[in-house]
Design a protein around this motif. Structure first.
Motif, PDB file in Angstrom:
ATOM      1  N   PRO A 105      28.654  37.720  42.849  1.00 55.67           N
ATOM      2  CA  PRO A 105      29.219  38.356  44.048  1.00 55.67           C
ATOM      3  C   PRO A 105      29.910  39.660  43.695  1.00 55.67           C
ATOM      4  O   PRO A 105      30.207  39.944  42.525  1.00 55.67           O
ATOM      5  N   LEU A 106      30.166  40.457  44.715  1.00 53.72           N
ATOM      6  CA  LEU A 106      30.901  41.697  44.511  1.00 53.72           C
ATOM      7  C   LEU A 106      32.333  41.407  44.074  1.00 53.72           C
ATOM      8  O   LEU A 106      32.877  42.062  43.191  1.00 53.72           O
ATOM      9  N   LEU A 107      32.951  40.424  44.694  1.00 56.50           N
ATOM     10  CA  LEU A 107      34.329  40.046  44.387  1.00 56.50           C
ATOM     11  C   LEU A 107      34.370  38.571  44.030  1.00 56.50           C
ATOM     12  O   LEU A 107      33.940  37.726  44.821  1.00 56.50           O
ATOM     13  N   ASP A 108      34.863  38.284  42.843  1.00 50.92           N
ATOM     14  CA  ASP A 108      35.021  36.896  42.413  1.00 50.92           C
ATOM     15  C   ASP A 108      36.256  36.313  43.109  1.00 50.92           C
ATOM     16  O   ASP A 108      37.390  36.614  42.733  1.00 50.92           O
ATOM     17  N   PRO A 151      40.126  37.952  31.504  1.00 51.53           N
ATOM     18  CA  PRO A 151      39.564  39.274  31.168  1.00 51.53           C
ATOM     19  C   PRO A 151      38.254  39.577  31.869  1.00 51.53           C
ATOM     20  O   PRO A 151      38.013  40.720  32.258  1.00 51.53           O
ATOM     21  N   GLU A 152      37.375  38.581  32.020  1.00 51.17           N
ATOM     22  CA  GLU A 152      36.075  38.858  32.631  1.00 51.17           C
ATOM     23  C   GLU A 152      36.180  39.173  34.123  1.00 51.17           C
ATOM     24  O   GLU A 152      35.213  39.637  34.732  1.00 51.17           O
ATOM     25  N   ARG A 153      37.336  38.933  34.714  1.00 52.15           N
ATOM     26  CA  ARG A 153      37.539  39.259  36.124  1.00 52.15           C
ATOM     27  C   ARG A 153      38.403  40.505  36.296  1.00 52.15           C
ATOM     28  O   ARG A 153      38.849  40.818  37.400  1.00 52.15           O
ATOM     29  N   ALA A 154      38.634  41.219  35.202  1.00 50.18           N
ATOM     30  CA  ALA A 154      39.592  42.322  35.234  1.00 50.18           C
ATOM     31  C   ALA A 154      39.171  43.410  36.204  1.00 50.18           C
ATOM     32  O   ALA A 154      39.997  43.948  36.950  1.00 50.18           O
ATOM     33  N   GLY A 155      37.871  43.787  36.215  1.00 45.48           N
ATOM     34  CA  GLY A 155      37.427  44.857  37.096  1.00 45.48           C
ATOM     35  C   GLY A 155      37.585  44.496  38.559  1.00 45.48           C
ATOM     36  O   GLY A 155      38.069  45.298  39.365  1.00 45.48           O
ATOM     37  N   ALA A 156      37.184  43.277  38.930  1.00 50.74           N
ATOM     38  CA  ALA A 156      37.322  42.835  40.317  1.00 50.74           C
ATOM     39  C   ALA A 156      38.790  42.772  40.722  1.00 50.74           C
ATOM     40  O   ALA A 156      39.160  43.176  41.825  1.00 50.74           O
TER      41      ALA A 156
END
Length: 465
Positions: free
Chosen positions: A258-261, A380-385
């Motif tokens: 998805p675009l946003l987790d 960390p893997e959700r940092a961008g979202a």
């Protein structure tokens, strides 16, 4: 590598400073723009609103683009686009050209903002991360609080006869210099494990439409007397955003990206922190709005004198941000209460400045610890979202704060009493600061060490990834 990491920080801070500054720097140039380009009221309003709309609409998708294609790469592209768009604004020969360039500039700023937050999180660990976020908070705060002062000074200086164009052209040499050193100073991250094909274009369109449906009527509605279209937009924003959320859940359940987790919101610390951030940025934007009117129209100060009073706010913020503490929210609330009392007593401007010194100190003590702790609650893997969502909340909170404060202010100004109107606006800000204090206190603190351990493990196994 340590020296290189610290050398990267000024580049990141320059980017966030100029993009934040451009929210406010054009306000003082509006009369000159109207006269020079013979622009109508609607065009002039969209010079300001177009930037904010594009910024708010693009933040979540931009955070995801960083996850997919690399945060340094998207940062460089955004910086180049922002620099070119700034040149386009400064060279505009007509109102339509200027509005289009401002929209592009806002979209470029949206590309930059989440990358800056994420790169700071990737490049620095432990105490170094806290220091880096402290400087980030200082850059954001100073840009927001001094934007109108800088804009007024640039227009008044009229260097080389540029007038209002200097507000935009000043970004060109700054952006070009930052772009020239970005490749050398910002380390390249490890390849992203997410395939580029994972970008949810439909979700990006939905969230952009939903945010525009919220922000556009809030910006333009009051100026146009709250026409029917403004209420229809606000009514439509809810269903659009609900559709976006359902789409994100459906994609996640089907194994697609998805675009946003939405799992980022399962962490209570992150969710409550977002509310506190929205209230803080709403308080800051609302205060800037009230001060600009009260100092110049209420106390009959000239632009330079009003700017001199506002420097107390900037000074308090800067000094306090050098050593931030968790007592920031109470200090902010105390400062606003002092400012309310000063205005109620019709005290002279120097007492207004003294109260603003305390308000600025509260913001400086609070901003960087709050932003840092919000992002540290996310894996960390959700940092961008998460960074994209944080930027969206900052922008939307600022728009809501200025709009609600402005509505209360002008509602109380019907009788022409500037002091009563200012007190009404300050009442909103005191309530907002009370909310910051409440939500900051509600945020769980026990998870912070866990987040720190996760980041440390990520550093050992993933490096700069």
């Amino acid at each position: 590598m340590t020296t290189r990491r610290w050398a990267a920080l000024p580049v990141l801070l320059v980017a966030v400073f100029v993009t934040t500054l451009d929210f406010f720097v054009a306000n003082l140039a509006v009369p000159s723009i109207r006269a020079d380009l013979r622009a109508g009221d609607a065009s002039v309003q969209f010079v300001i609103a177009g930037y904010g709309l594009a910024y708010a609409a693009g933040l979540i998708a931009s955070g995801r683009l960083g996850d997919l294609y690399g945060h340094r790469r998207v940062f460089r592209f955004g910086l180049a686009l922002f620099t070119l768009a700034s040149a386009g604004c400064g060279l505009a020969s007509g109102a339509v050209w200027l509005v289009v360039a401002r929209v592009v500039q806002g979209g470029a700023a949206a590309l930059l903002a989440p990358q800056v937050l994420t790169l700071i999180g990737e490049l620095y660990r432990g105490a170094d991360r806290a220091t880096a976020f402290r400087w980030y908070g200082t850059a954001v705060g100073l840009a927001g609080l001094s934007g109108q002062v800088i804009g007024g000074a640039l227009v008044a200086a009229d260097h080389l006869g540029l007038g209002w164009r200097a507000c935009f052209l000043v970004n060109v040499p700054i952006g070009a210099a930052a772009l020239a050193v970005t490749g050398r100073l910002i380390p390249a991250p490890l390849p992203s494990p997410i395939r580029p094909a994972g970008l949810d274009v439909g979700g990006a369109v939905l969230v952009a439409a939903g945010l525009v449906a919220v922000v556009l009527p809030l910006i333009e509605g009051r100026e146009q007397g709250w026409p029917a279209w403004a209420w229809w937009c606000l009514a439509a924003s809810g269903p659009i955003l609900v559709t976006f959320v359902r789409r994100q859940r459906r994609l996640a359940d089907s194994g697609r990206t998805p675009l946003l987790d939405l799992d980022v919101f399962t962490d209570k610390a992150f969710a409550l922190g977002l509310v506190a951030v929205a209230l803080l940025f709403g308080t800051s934007a609302g205060l800037s709005f009230v001060l600009a009117l009260y100092l110049q129209d209420g106390l009959s100060l000239g632009p330079l004198a009003a700017g001199a009073v506002c420097t107390a706010l900037n000074a308090g913020f800067f000094v306090a941000s050098l050593r931030p503490r968790r007592i920031g929210a109470p200090v902010l609330l105390l400062g606003l209460c002092l400012l309310y009392d000063v205005v109620a007593r019709a005290a002279p401007p120097y007492q207004v400045a003294m109260a603003l010194l305390v308000v600025g100190a509260g913001m400086g003590l609070l901003m960087s610890p709050l932003l840092s702790s919000v992002l540290s609650a996310v894996r960390p893997e959700r940092a961008g979202a998460a960074a994209g969502m944080l930027g969206t909340v900052q922008e939307t909170g600022g728009v809501l704060g200025a709009t609600i404060t402005g509505a209360v202010f002008f509602g109380a100004l019907d009788g022409g009493d500037w002091r009563a109107a200012t007190l009404a606006g300050l009442s909103v800000l005191v309530a907002s600061a009370s909310g910051v204090l409440a939500f900051a206190a509600l945020r769980p603190r026990a998870r912070t060490p866990v987040a720190a351990r996760v980041c440390a493990q990520h550093a050992r196994h993933g490096g700069d990834g």
